[in-house]
Every structure is written in C-alpha cells, then in structure tokens.
Enzyme design. Sequence first.
Site, short mmCIF file in Angstrom:
data_model
loop_
_atom_site.label_atom_id
_atom_site.label_comp_id
_atom_site.label_asym_id
_atom_site.label_seq_id
_atom_site.Cartn_x
_atom_site.Cartn_y
_atom_site.Cartn_z
N TYR A 213 0.84 -1.21 0.00
CA TYR A 213 0.00 0.00 0.00
C TYR A 213 0.87 1.26 0.00
CZ TYR A 213 -3.61 3.32 1.53
OH TYR A 213 -4.47 4.38 1.61
N ALA B 48 4.04 1.59 -0.82
CA ALA B 48 4.82 1.70 -2.05
C ALA B 48 3.95 2.26 -3.18
CB ALA B 48 5.38 0.34 -2.44
N1 LIG Z 1 -9.47 6.11 5.00
C1 LIG Z 1 -8.19 6.37 5.26
O1 LIG Z 1 -7.75 6.36 6.41
C2 LIG Z 1 -7.26 6.73 4.13
C3 LIG Z 1 -6.01 7.21 4.50
C4 LIG Z 1 -5.11 7.55 3.49
C5 LIG Z 1 -5.49 7.42 2.18
N2 LIG Z 1 -6.70 6.94 1.85
C6 LIG Z 1 -7.03 6.82 0.42
O2 LIG Z 1 -8.20 7.53 0.13
C7 LIG Z 1 -8.87 6.92 -0.96
C8 LIG Z 1 -10.31 6.66 -0.58
O3 LIG Z 1 -10.31 5.77 0.53
P1 LIG Z 1 -11.60 5.56 1.46
O4 LIG Z 1 -11.09 5.43 2.83
O5 LIG Z 1 -12.63 6.56 1.12
O6 LIG Z 1 -12.00 4.08 0.98
P2 LIG Z 1 -13.40 3.40 0.69
O7 LIG Z 1 -13.10 1.96 0.64
O8 LIG Z 1 -14.44 3.91 1.64
O9 LIG Z 1 -13.79 3.93 -0.77
C9 LIG Z 1 -13.04 3.54 -1.88
C10 LIG Z 1 -13.97 3.49 -3.08
O10 LIG Z 1 -13.15 3.17 -4.22
C11 LIG Z 1 -13.87 2.23 -5.01
N3 LIG Z 1 -12.92 1.44 -5.79
C12 LIG Z 1 -12.01 0.56 -5.34
N4 LIG Z 1 -11.37 0.00 -6.36
C13 LIG Z 1 -11.87 0.55 -7.50
C14 LIG Z 1 -11.62 0.37 -8.88
N5 LIG Z 1 -10.73 -0.53 -9.32
N6 LIG Z 1 -12.32 1.13 -9.77
C15 LIG Z 1 -13.23 2.02 -9.34
N7 LIG Z 1 -13.54 2.20 -8.04
C16 LIG Z 1 -12.86 1.48 -7.13
C17 LIG Z 1 -14.65 1.37 -4.01
O11 LIG Z 1 -15.73 0.73 -4.65
C18 LIG Z 1 -15.05 2.41 -2.98
O12 LIG Z 1 -16.33 2.97 -3.29
C19 LIG Z 1 -8.09 5.64 -1.29
O13 LIG Z 1 -7.25 5.89 -2.39
C20 LIG Z 1 -7.31 5.41 -0.03
O14 LIG Z 1 -6.12 4.67 -0.29
C21 LIG Z 1 -7.62 6.59 2.81
#
Ligand SMILES: NC(=O)c1ccc[n+]([C@@H]2O[C@H](COP(=O)([O-])OP(=O)(O)OC[C@H]3O[C@@H](n4cnc5c(N)ncnc54)[C@H](O)[C@@H]3O)[C@@H](O)[C@H]2O)c1
Length: 249
Positions: free
Chosen positions: A150, A152
């Site tokens: 993740y 990386a």
């Molecule tokens: N929640 C955290 O603590 C956190 C921290 C740092 C970074 N992030 C990043 O923020 C972003 C959003 O995360 P989140 O916490 O809202 O996650 P989440 O799982 O609530 O939402 C992610 C969404 O992306 C969609 N998705 C996943 N793979 C997909 C694909 N191949 N094509 C299209 N849609 C796809 C899922 O269906 C989901 O609706 C991510 O990139 C995550 O890595 C989250």
Amino acid sequence: MSARSIAITGAASGIGRAATLLHLARGWHVFALDRDAAALDALVAALPGEALDAVPLDVTDQAGIDAFATRAAGAPVPLRALVNSAGIASAARFRETTPELMRRLYEVNVVGAFALSKALAPVLEANGGGSIVQIASVSGIKGNLGRAAYGASKGALITLAKVMAVELAPDAIRVNVVAPGPIETPMVAQHHSAEQRAEWHRTVPLRRYGTPEEIAEAIAFLCDDERASYVTGQVLSVDGGFTAAGLMA
Ligand SMILES: NC(=O)c1ccc[n+]([C@@H]2O[C@H](COP(=O)([O-])OP(=O)(O)OC[C@H]3O[C@@H](n4cnc5c(N)ncnc54)[C@H](O)[C@@H]3O)[C@@H](O)[C@H]2O)c1
C-alpha cells in the site's frame, strides 16, 4: 462562476463520496465514478438531481476509461477537474507481501489513477486547463508497519503527480496530492485493528481520526482554479500532524 464539472473516482464511498457531496453543494456538475454500481445507485437515490452523473467504472478497465473520456469530451458542462480517490488497501507486512498483492495494489492505486489522468488530461487541456488531485496517503510518505504494498503504491502515486505537474503545466493543468492520515471510512473499518486504532491515537498530535469531510475540503481547495491557481506539484498532508511529528512525550 461559469458551470464546470468534476470527475471523482471512488465516489460511492468514504473520501470520494464526501468530495462528491461537497462539490455538488458548491455548484459543480459531478461525474461520480466507482466500480460498485449498487453503491452508486444508492448515492443517486440519496442525491437526486441533474448535477450528479453516476458512471459505473473500474479504473483498471482501459476500455471503460476511454469510453468515459469520449463522453467527458462531449459533455455540455466543461470538465475542469479530476480526483482519483478509488483505491484499495492491504495491511500485509513485508514478509507476507506477495508479488501478486503488490501488483494488485499498483494496478488500482497507481496504474488506474495514471490511466484515467492520461485519458482526461487532453479533455482538461481542451477546456482551458484545470486540476488533477491524486489521493495518496501518509503511508506513501512514512514507513508505516504493514504498508509494504500500500505504502509503495502511494509513494509511486506521489512521484507520478510531481512529474505530471511539471509536464502538464504548459497546458494549465495543475496536479497535486492529498495525503490523508487515518480517516473514518469503510476502508479503515476493514483494515484497522483495535490495537492499531490506539496506536494512531497515540501518534497523531491531534489525537483523533479525521473525517472524510475534512479531506474533501482540502480536495476542493486544490480543485478550485481561483483559490489554488499557483499551487501545483504539492503534497498536502491532512493528517492531524502525523507526518510533522517527532518525539511526542
Ligand atoms: N481512509 C483512510 O484512512 C485513508 C487514508 C489515506 C489514504 N486513503 C485513500 O483515500 C482513498 C479513498 O479511501 P476511502 O477510505 O474513502 O475508501 P473506501 O473503501 O471507503 O472507498 C473507496 C472506493 O473506491 C472504489 N474502488 C475501489 N477499487 C476501485 C476500482 N478498481 N475502480 C473504481 N472504483 C474502485 C470502491 O468501490 C469504494 O467505493 C483511497 O485511495 C485510499 O487509499 C484513505
């Protein structure tokens, strides 16, 4: 302000959903992209109206990306911004990380964001420029335990954004990164153990998780061509001070 549209991936959940709601509230037309069609249907049911366009799309599907780019190029409301929030996580430690897992996370978190950015950059350019925001993570900056694949992938996304900022600047396209700390979303509910939650509370100076709405505000700032007009190639950590911190006690 004239009408403008924004494409947001991962729009059906968490950070992408909060960014969708905020941009709708601020008068944008929103293309909400997600691979989860049922969750998109629920979003549309909760927010009926012509300003929201739900588009089922898996960001690893190049044909789907190309079809959306064609649609966006012909859209009546000009596309001025893209947010790549779609992402997947893993808590596997280095020794347990397989090449397959590494490839799977890169395929969505790096190649997916790259491919959609590449397909939509000409549309933004044709519309007079705009903004791309990549959602990375503090795990792309710091060496967090269990974040081999993740972290990386998010580190690669940060470097990609800096190169894009340099190469797309002549086309008036700004490219920035939001690096969230721990944010209360369904992703975190799945991946953070009780022990890890306690550790985040200990190591984040503001002593709490952030909200998706707090990340959406940073995204909206970077997407706004009036407010963030001179900001490109930057990583904005929205993390309660986590990446700034050293000795805490
Ligand atoms: N929640 C955290 O603590 C956190 C921290 C740092 C970074 N992030 C990043 O923020 C972003 C959003 O995360 P989140 O916490 O809202 O996650 P989440 O799982 O609530 O939402 C992610 C969404 O992306 C969609 N998705 C996943 N793979 C997909 C694909 N191949 N094509 C299209 N849609 C796809 C899922 O269906 C989901 O609706 C991510 O990139 C995550 O890595 C989250």
